[in-house]
Design a protein around this motif. Structure first.
Motif, PDB file in Angstrom:
ATOM      1  N   LYS A   1       5.636   5.084  -6.419  1.00 18.69           N
ATOM      2  CA  LYS A   1       4.686   4.152  -5.810  1.00 18.69           C
ATOM      3  C   LYS A   1       5.191   2.723  -5.929  1.00 18.69           C
ATOM      4  O   LYS A   1       5.144   1.952  -4.966  1.00 18.69           O
ATOM      5  CB  LYS A   1       3.317   4.266  -6.490  1.00 18.69           C
ATOM      6  CG  LYS A   1       2.472   5.427  -6.029  1.00 18.69           C
ATOM      7  CD  LYS A   1       1.090   5.378  -6.670  1.00 18.69           C
ATOM      8  CE  LYS A   1       0.188   6.476  -6.131  1.00 18.69           C
ATOM      9  NZ  LYS A   1      -1.162   6.435  -6.747  1.00 18.69           N
ATOM     10  N   ARG A   2       5.656   2.350  -7.112  1.00 13.54           N
ATOM     11  CA  ARG A   2       6.158   0.992  -7.326  1.00 13.54           C
ATOM     12  C   ARG A   2       7.343   0.697  -6.394  1.00 13.54           C
ATOM     13  O   ARG A   2       7.433  -0.378  -5.790  1.00 13.54           O
ATOM     14  CB  ARG A   2       6.577   0.815  -8.777  1.00 13.54           C
ATOM     15  CG  ARG A   2       6.975  -0.623  -9.146  1.00 13.54           C
ATOM     16  CD  ARG A   2       7.481  -0.742 -10.564  1.00 13.54           C
ATOM     17  NE  ARG A   2       6.539  -0.156 -11.517  1.00 13.54           N
ATOM     18  CZ  ARG A   2       6.788   0.903 -12.260  1.00 13.54           C
ATOM     19  NH1 ARG A   2       7.951   1.538 -12.133  1.00 13.54           N
ATOM     20  NH2 ARG A   2       5.899   1.358 -13.110  1.00 13.54           N
TER      21      ARG A   2
ATOM     22  N   ASP B   1       6.183   0.499  -2.685  1.00 14.70           N
ATOM     23  CA  ASP B   1       5.442  -0.739  -2.459  1.00 14.70           C
ATOM     24  C   ASP B   1       6.395  -1.910  -2.250  1.00 14.70           C
ATOM     25  O   ASP B   1       6.230  -2.709  -1.323  1.00 14.70           O
ATOM     26  CB  ASP B   1       4.515  -1.009  -3.642  1.00 14.70           C
ATOM     27  CG  ASP B   1       3.630  -2.224  -3.411  1.00 14.70           C
ATOM     28  OD1 ASP B   1       2.653  -2.098  -2.667  1.00 14.70           O
ATOM     29  OD2 ASP B   1       3.931  -3.303  -3.961  1.00 14.70           O
ATOM     30  N   GLU B   2       7.404  -2.007  -3.113  1.00  6.68           N
ATOM     31  CA  GLU B   2       8.384  -3.095  -2.968  1.00  6.68           C
ATOM     32  C   GLU B   2       9.158  -2.955  -1.660  1.00  6.68           C
ATOM     33  O   GLU B   2       9.385  -3.937  -0.949  1.00  6.68           O
ATOM     34  CB  GLU B   2       9.349  -3.095  -4.156  1.00  6.68           C
ATOM     35  CG  GLU B   2      10.367  -4.222  -4.106  1.00  6.68           C
ATOM     36  CD  GLU B   2      11.372  -4.187  -5.233  1.00  6.68           C
ATOM     37  OE1 GLU B   2      12.235  -5.095  -5.290  1.00  6.68           O
ATOM     38  OE2 GLU B   2      11.326  -3.247  -6.063  1.00  6.68           O
TER      39      GLU B   2
ATOM     40  N   MET C   1       6.728  -3.382   1.575  1.00  9.64           N
ATOM     41  CA  MET C   1       6.118  -4.703   1.692  1.00  9.64           C
ATOM     42  C   MET C   1       7.146  -5.762   2.104  1.00  9.64           C
ATOM     43  O   MET C   1       6.800  -6.917   2.335  1.00  9.64           O
ATOM     44  CB  MET C   1       5.452  -5.108   0.380  1.00  9.64           C
ATOM     45  CG  MET C   1       4.078  -4.478   0.166  1.00  9.64           C
ATOM     46  SD  MET C   1       2.887  -4.866   1.489  1.00  9.64           S
ATOM     47  CE  MET C   1       2.671  -6.636   1.253  1.00  9.64           C
TER      48      MET C   1
ATOM     49  N   ALA D   1      -0.085  -5.410   4.015  1.00  8.87           N
ATOM     50  CA  ALA D   1      -0.629  -5.030   2.718  1.00  8.87           C
ATOM     51  C   ALA D   1      -1.672  -3.912   2.864  1.00  8.87           C
ATOM     52  O   ALA D   1      -1.674  -2.946   2.088  1.00  8.87           O
ATOM     53  CB  ALA D   1      -1.248  -6.247   2.037  1.00  8.87           C
TER      54      ALA D   1
ATOM     55  N   VAL E   1       0.365  -0.696   3.905  1.00  4.50           N
ATOM     56  CA  VAL E   1       1.237  -0.154   2.856  1.00  4.50           C
ATOM     57  C   VAL E   1       0.455   0.265   1.624  1.00  4.50           C
ATOM     58  O   VAL E   1       0.570   1.405   1.150  1.00  4.50           O
ATOM     59  CB  VAL E   1       2.325  -1.191   2.482  1.00  4.50           C
ATOM     60  CG1 VAL E   1       3.113  -0.718   1.258  1.00  4.50           C
ATOM     61  CG2 VAL E   1       3.264  -1.421   3.658  1.00  4.50           C
ATOM     62  N   LYS E   2      -0.329  -0.649   1.080  1.00  8.91           N
ATOM     63  CA  LYS E   2      -1.028  -0.385  -0.177  1.00  8.91           C
ATOM     64  C   LYS E   2      -2.253   0.511   0.001  1.00  8.91           C
ATOM     65  O   LYS E   2      -2.635   1.238  -0.928  1.00  8.91           O
ATOM     66  CB  LYS E   2      -1.446  -1.716  -0.815  1.00  8.91           C
ATOM     67  CG  LYS E   2      -0.274  -2.623  -1.178  1.00  8.91           C
ATOM     68  CD  LYS E   2      -0.761  -3.960  -1.703  1.00  8.91           C
ATOM     69  CE  LYS E   2       0.378  -4.921  -2.012  1.00  8.91           C
ATOM     70  NZ  LYS E   2       1.198  -4.438  -3.154  1.00  8.91           N
TER      71      LYS E   2
ATOM     72  N   VAL F   1       1.500   4.133   0.996  1.00 10.29           N
ATOM     73  CA  VAL F   1       1.948   4.439  -0.368  1.00 10.29           C
ATOM     74  C   VAL F   1       1.081   5.496  -1.060  1.00 10.29           C
ATOM     75  O   VAL F   1       1.614   6.456  -1.636  1.00 10.29           O
ATOM     76  CB  VAL F   1       2.050   3.157  -1.218  1.00 10.29           C
ATOM     77  CG1 VAL F   1       2.282   3.507  -2.694  1.00 10.29           C
ATOM     78  CG2 VAL F   1       3.193   2.276  -0.709  1.00 10.29           C
TER      79      VAL F   1
END
Length: 348
Positions: A22-23, A26-27, A30, A43, A46-47, A51
């Motif tokens: 997930k981390r 996200d990077e 984004m 955002a 994606v978030k 994700v």
């Protein structure tokens, strides 16, 4: 002048745990050069959607290719670092656009070990120019360099999609696999949205607008990913004397519903058996290091799709990884630059 080298690759999650995936996603997603939408929309998309739903599936995909030493892409990048270090006098580090080690970590390590460092030569491990790969890696490294106030100069190797040394290494890595009884070779490149091609057209009136635009000379070629992919395919096919009817090109890894470059690789896997292609070779020249997109998406999922559609044999040719000619090409570009030749570098 005291110099060092940084090999820049895409990156990978730190582990196959969903939280790490997930981390990483996200990077990655984004990044405004990957999903080039306004920040708030990006955002939310994606978030809020991509994700949470994609991470568990991606984690399972990573588990299928993970090694005892970790992510294949990180392991291979480290192997390449070791191989290159044997051929050059300069210290060599690796850096990832997303995840670890970051460009900052690479720069810090090099400066700590070489206080008199005057220049870093960054080599993006992307042969073709795309805003979502080469461009974002270079710009991010430049941002990290400026933000860190490092005393050394940062210099970048140009895209090398048509460079003789790269083409020779790629052709030689493919050649042994052509000795078998194969019907067709598919050159599969990472896809990008068509809007990225329009955005990269410095003329504003050529890419995807002129008939056969990739064959009509234009200044747009300098930043046109589509043209550069076709150029690599044709140049390599010509070197290997592969008849035109025995090869084709496609684009993989589509995300979302927007139109991406076509034909889609997954569609070709379904179509080729119906066209009489029962024995298929696949090569992925957009990647120089094997990773999720080659080992899982092509070698596992792609093979399953092709065989289910009626194919009989399927083989993915490994990426350049640490092929001796690839290592030699990288070393040659560095040595030529040190000797005062500028052909392969961009001044930042």
């Amino acid at each position: 002048m005291k110099r060092a080298i940084v090999l820049m690759n895409l990156g990978s999650p730190d582990s196959t745990d969903v939280k790490d995936v997930k981390r990483y996603l996200d990077e990655f997603l984004m990044d405004e050069r990957v999903i080039d939408k306004p920040w708030l929309f990006r955002a939310l998309l994606v978030k809020g959607i991509i994700v949470p739903f994609r991470a568990p599936k991606s984690a399972e995909a990573y588990k299928s290719i993970w090694t005892e030493k970790g992510s294949p892409l990180i392991v291979i990048s480290e192997q390449l670092r070791h191989a290159l270090k044997k051929e050059v006098d300069e210290p060599v580090a690796i850096a990832m656009r997303y995840g670890n080690p970051s460009p900052k970590a690479a720069f810090d390590k090099l400066v700590n070990e070489n206080p008199d460092l005057e220049e870093v030569i960054a080599i993006p491990l992307y042969p073709h120019y795309a805003m979502s790969s080469y461009e974002t890696a270079v710009e991010y490294a430049k941002e990290q360099h400026k933000k860190g106030g490092y005393p050394f100069k940062l210099t970048t190797i140009k895209p090398y999609y048509n460079n003789e040394d790269y083409l020779q290494a790629l052709a030689e890595s493919i050649k042994p696999h052509l000795e078998g009884d194969w019907d067709h070779i598919l050159f599969s490149y990472h896809g990008v949205p068509e809007r990225h091609i329009y955005k990269g057209d410095i003329t504003g009136q050529h890419c995807l607008k002129v008939p056969n635009c990739c064959e009509v000379p234009s200044p747009a070629y300098e930043f046109c990913y589509r043209h550069q992919c076709y150029a690599t395919t044709k140049l390599v096919a010509d070197r290997l004397n592969i008849p035109k009817e025995k090869w084709s090109q496609s684009f993989q890894s589509r995300l979302g519903r927007d139109p991406w470059l076509q034909p889609y690789t997954v569609a070709r896997f379904e179509e080729l058996p119906k066209q009489g292609v029962k024995k298929l070779l696949v090569v992925c020249p957009a990647f120089v290091s094997d990773c999720l997109e080659t080992l899982e998406e092509i070698a596992e999922e792609g093979k399953e799709i092709f065989l289910h559609a009626g194919g009989e044999r399927f083989e993915m040719i490994p990426c350049l990884n640490v092929h001796p000619l690839w290592v030699n090409a990288l070393a040659k570009w560095v040595k030529e630059y040190v000797e005062g030749k500028q052909e392969m570098v961009l001044e930042n």
